[in-house]
Design an enzyme around this catalytic site. Structure first.
Site, PDB file in Angstrom:
ATOM      1  N   CYS A   1      47.404  -2.503  18.719  1.00 32.09           N
ATOM      2  CA  CYS A   1      46.805  -1.211  18.394  1.00 32.09           C
ATOM      3  C   CYS A   1      47.894  -0.137  18.385  1.00 32.09           C
ATOM      4  O   CYS A   1      49.023  -0.361  18.838  1.00 32.09           O
ATOM      5  CB  CYS A   1      45.710  -0.871  19.410  1.00 32.09           C
ATOM      6  SG  CYS A   1      46.329  -0.356  21.015  1.00 32.09           S
TER       7      CYS A   1
ATOM      8  N   GLU B   1      49.087  -6.241  25.449  1.00 31.12           N
ATOM      9  CA  GLU B   1      50.489  -5.876  25.227  1.00 31.12           C
ATOM     10  C   GLU B   1      50.985  -4.907  26.290  1.00 31.12           C
ATOM     11  O   GLU B   1      52.096  -5.040  26.814  1.00 31.12           O
ATOM     12  CB  GLU B   1      50.654  -5.220  23.847  1.00 31.12           C
ATOM     13  CG  GLU B   1      50.306  -6.115  22.680  1.00 31.12           C
ATOM     14  CD  GLU B   1      48.830  -6.047  22.289  1.00 31.12           C
ATOM     15  OE1 GLU B   1      47.977  -5.843  23.181  1.00 31.12           O
ATOM     16  OE2 GLU B   1      48.540  -6.206  21.105  1.00 31.12           O
TER      17      GLU B   1
ATOM     18  N   CYS C   1      49.561   0.659  21.753  1.00 31.51           N
ATOM     19  CA  CYS C   1      50.494  -0.382  22.199  1.00 31.51           C
ATOM     20  C   CYS C   1      51.787  -0.331  21.395  1.00 31.51           C
ATOM     21  O   CYS C   1      52.874  -0.547  21.931  1.00 31.51           O
ATOM     22  CB  CYS C   1      49.850  -1.762  22.082  1.00 31.51           C
ATOM     23  SG  CYS C   1      48.645  -2.073  23.391  1.00 31.51           S
TER      24      CYS C   1
ATOM     25  N   GLU D   1      39.569  -5.372  30.934  1.00 26.39           N
ATOM     26  CA  GLU D   1      38.575  -4.340  30.627  1.00 26.39           C
ATOM     27  C   GLU D   1      37.937  -3.804  31.899  1.00 26.39           C
ATOM     28  O   GLU D   1      38.120  -4.346  32.988  1.00 26.39           O
ATOM     29  CB  GLU D   1      37.531  -4.933  29.670  1.00 26.39           C
ATOM     30  CG  GLU D   1      38.165  -5.355  28.348  1.00 26.39           C
ATOM     31  CD  GLU D   1      37.162  -5.876  27.334  1.00 26.39           C
ATOM     32  OE1 GLU D   1      35.992  -6.104  27.688  1.00 26.39           O
ATOM     33  OE2 GLU D   1      37.577  -6.046  26.169  1.00 26.39           O
TER      34      GLU D   1
ATOM     35  N   CYS E   1      45.112  -3.000  27.108  1.00 25.36           N
ATOM     36  CA  CYS E   1      45.372  -4.097  26.171  1.00 25.36           C
ATOM     37  C   CYS E   1      46.356  -5.098  26.781  1.00 25.36           C
ATOM     38  O   CYS E   1      47.107  -4.781  27.719  1.00 25.36           O
ATOM     39  CB  CYS E   1      45.984  -3.547  24.895  1.00 25.36           C
ATOM     40  SG  CYS E   1      44.886  -2.514  23.918  1.00 25.36           S
TER      41      CYS E   1
ATOM     42  N   ASN F   1      44.433  -8.713  28.120  1.00 21.86           N
ATOM     43  CA  ASN F   1      43.632  -7.485  28.193  1.00 21.86           C
ATOM     44  C   ASN F   1      42.716  -7.512  29.411  1.00 21.86           C
ATOM     45  O   ASN F   1      42.165  -8.557  29.770  1.00 21.86           O
ATOM     46  CB  ASN F   1      42.870  -7.220  26.896  1.00 21.86           C
ATOM     47  CG  ASN F   1      41.978  -8.357  26.442  1.00 21.86           C
ATOM     48  OD1 ASN F   1      42.309  -9.517  26.621  1.00 21.86           O
ATOM     49  ND2 ASN F   1      40.851  -8.033  25.852  1.00 21.86           N
TER      50      ASN F   1
HETATM   51  N1  THU Z   1      43.070  -5.377  22.608  1.00 21.31           N
HETATM   52  C1  THU Z   1      44.272  -5.803  23.033  1.00 21.31           C
HETATM   53  O1  THU Z   1      44.411  -6.381  24.108  1.00 21.31           O
HETATM   54  N2  THU Z   1      45.344  -5.569  22.243  1.00 21.31           N
HETATM   55  C2  THU Z   1      45.295  -4.896  21.066  1.00 21.31           C
HETATM   56  O2  THU Z   1      46.337  -4.617  20.483  1.00 21.31           O
HETATM   57  C3  THU Z   1      44.016  -4.508  20.498  1.00 21.31           C
HETATM   58  C4  THU Z   1      42.839  -4.706  21.350  1.00 21.31           C
HETATM   59  C5  THU Z   1      41.914  -5.591  23.468  1.00 21.31           C
HETATM   60  C6  THU Z   1      41.318  -4.321  24.016  1.00 21.31           C
HETATM   61  C7  THU Z   1      39.916  -4.763  24.312  1.00 21.31           C
HETATM   62  O3  THU Z   1      39.891  -5.341  25.612  1.00 21.31           O
HETATM   63  C8  THU Z   1      39.647  -5.852  23.297  1.00 21.31           C
HETATM   64  O4  THU Z   1      40.895  -6.231  22.761  1.00 21.31           O
HETATM   65  C9  THU Z   1      38.728  -5.429  22.180  1.00 21.31           C
HETATM   66  O5  THU Z   1      39.195  -4.297  21.540  1.00 21.31           O
END
Ligand code: THU
Length: 157
Positions: free
Chosen positions: A112, A74, A115, A63, A72, A61
């Site tokens: 999520c 994925e 994704c 940000e 994310c 991930n």
């Molecule tokens: N996140 C992911 O990388 N994958 C997911 O399926 C759910 C959430 C990340 C997004 C964000 O950077 C952090 O987790 C907190 O939500």
């Protein structure tokens, strides 16, 4: 009234029960969590996708201070994989996470909704189920396909 039942069987495995390929993919997903850029959530997610050309593509991930601009793990892996190897098909994806304490999460994290939708499209391109491995600290959830994670998905093709 009729009822539509949608079944989902999740296999819960200990690390010793994984195949060598699965174990390798899980390890790469775990390592990818250390390449996460997550100064806002401190939640480190890694993903590793095995392609049918023998390549494994990893993502984490990423940000951004403008929060919705991040992505994310994925999708970072999936989009990179298809951008680099447009002819390759996805076979397996492993997803791992470390929580704000820096340790692997006890309960496996699931992708999520966005994704799931994105991965589903690559599964449809593959024309075959893409196995999903969700990694907890000492157990792995194995799901047969991306579509099993997204019942009643939107598909237009
Ligand atoms: N996140 C992911 O990388 N994958 C997911 O399926 C759910 C959430 C990340 C997004 C964000 O950077 C952090 O987790 C907190 O939500």
């Amino acid at each position: 009234m009729q009822k539509l039942n949608i079944d989902l069987t999740v296999e819960v495995l200990s690390p010793e029960e994984l195949t060598p390929e699965e174990a390798s993919l899980v390890e790469q997903a775990r390592l990818s969590t250390f390449r996460s850029y997550c100064p806002y959530s401190n939640f480190h997610v890694g993903a590793a996708i095995a392609l049918d050309n023998g390549v494994t593509v990893c993502g984490a991930n990423q940000e951004n201070v403008a929060y919705p601009s991040g992505t994310c793990a994925e999708r970072s892996a999936a989009f990179y994989a298809h951008a680099q190897y447009p002819d390759a098909r996805f076979r397996v994806i492993a997803i791992a996470a470390r929580g704000t304490d820096g340790n692997p999460v006890e309960t496996p994290v699931a992708p999520c909704g966005a994704c799931r939708q994105a991965l589903l499209e690559y599964e449809m391109l593959a024309g075959a189920p893409v196995k999903v491995l969700l990694c907890g600290a000492d157990r792995i959830y194995r799901l047969p396909s991306v579509s099993s994670t997204l019942p009643l998905a939107f598909t237009e093709f």
